[in-house]
Write a protein that holds these residues in place. Sequence first.
Motif, PDB file in Angstrom:
ATOM      1  N   PHE A 177       9.794  79.185  -4.219  1.00 18.43           N
ATOM      2  CA  PHE A 177       9.094  79.438  -2.955  1.00 18.43           C
ATOM      3  C   PHE A 177       9.568  80.746  -2.331  1.00 18.43           C
ATOM      4  O   PHE A 177       8.758  81.561  -1.882  1.00 18.43           O
TER       5      PHE A 177
ATOM      6  N   SER B 180       3.840  75.738   2.211  1.00 17.55           N
ATOM      7  CA  SER B 180       4.828  75.765   1.127  1.00 17.55           C
ATOM      8  C   SER B 180       6.177  75.234   1.591  1.00 17.55           C
ATOM      9  O   SER B 180       6.854  74.508   0.857  1.00 17.55           O
TER      10      SER B 180
ATOM     11  N   TYR C 173       5.796  71.634   1.711  1.00 16.53           N
ATOM     12  CA  TYR C 173       5.615  71.151   0.340  1.00 16.53           C
ATOM     13  C   TYR C 173       6.957  71.051  -0.384  1.00 16.53           C
ATOM     14  O   TYR C 173       7.214  70.084  -1.101  1.00 16.53           O
TER      15      TYR C 173
ATOM     16  N   MET D  65      -1.605  71.620  -1.597  1.00 15.03           N
ATOM     17  CA  MET D  65      -0.283  71.380  -1.003  1.00 15.03           C
ATOM     18  C   MET D  65      -0.402  70.532   0.262  1.00 15.03           C
ATOM     19  O   MET D  65       0.420  69.639   0.487  1.00 15.03           O
TER      20      MET D  65
ATOM     21  N   PHE E   2       2.784  78.498  -6.437  1.00 19.98           N
ATOM     22  CA  PHE E   2       3.299  79.683  -5.730  1.00 19.98           C
ATOM     23  C   PHE E   2       2.872  80.972  -6.434  1.00 19.98           C
ATOM     24  O   PHE E   2       2.475  81.944  -5.789  1.00 19.98           O
TER      25      PHE E   2
END
Length: 149
Positions: free
Chosen positions: A15, A86, A89, A140, A103
């Motif tokens: 990430f 993200s 997530y 996500m 990603f």
Amino acid sequence: MSAVYSLDDQVFTAFLKYGGLALLKLVLMTPIITICRYFASGITVEESVTGTKIRDKSKHFRPRLERFRAAHLNDLENIVPFILLSFLYVATKPDLGMATYLFKVFAFTRVIHTVAYLKRFRQTIRRLTYVPGIIVNVYMAMHIVRAVW
């Protein structure tokens, strides 16, 4: 077991890598727009001409500059939600392969989308690079909701 938000966590590291790439692209657009504005003597808002000798603002409207600004706005509308989603997530402890794939897809399609936008590629090409990012964000978001519901 390592903490979710640490460099020991591979999903979090992925990430940081691809989210950082997307944010870097977003941040770099501002000086690029500024430089283009300077060299094109372009204006974007009426206040920009206050105190100058410019009388006819229409002669200083630069479509290319507006294209850069539109691409930057599109990034703001897509990258910011991606970063927030993200981050949430990662907290769900997703599969490393799937998280890294999501990603990567988002980061690379955003870069390609900007190039396609600035080079005036057909709308079809831009759509093909825009839609995957939306799918990633929706996936996500659904994963996050499913994980806590």
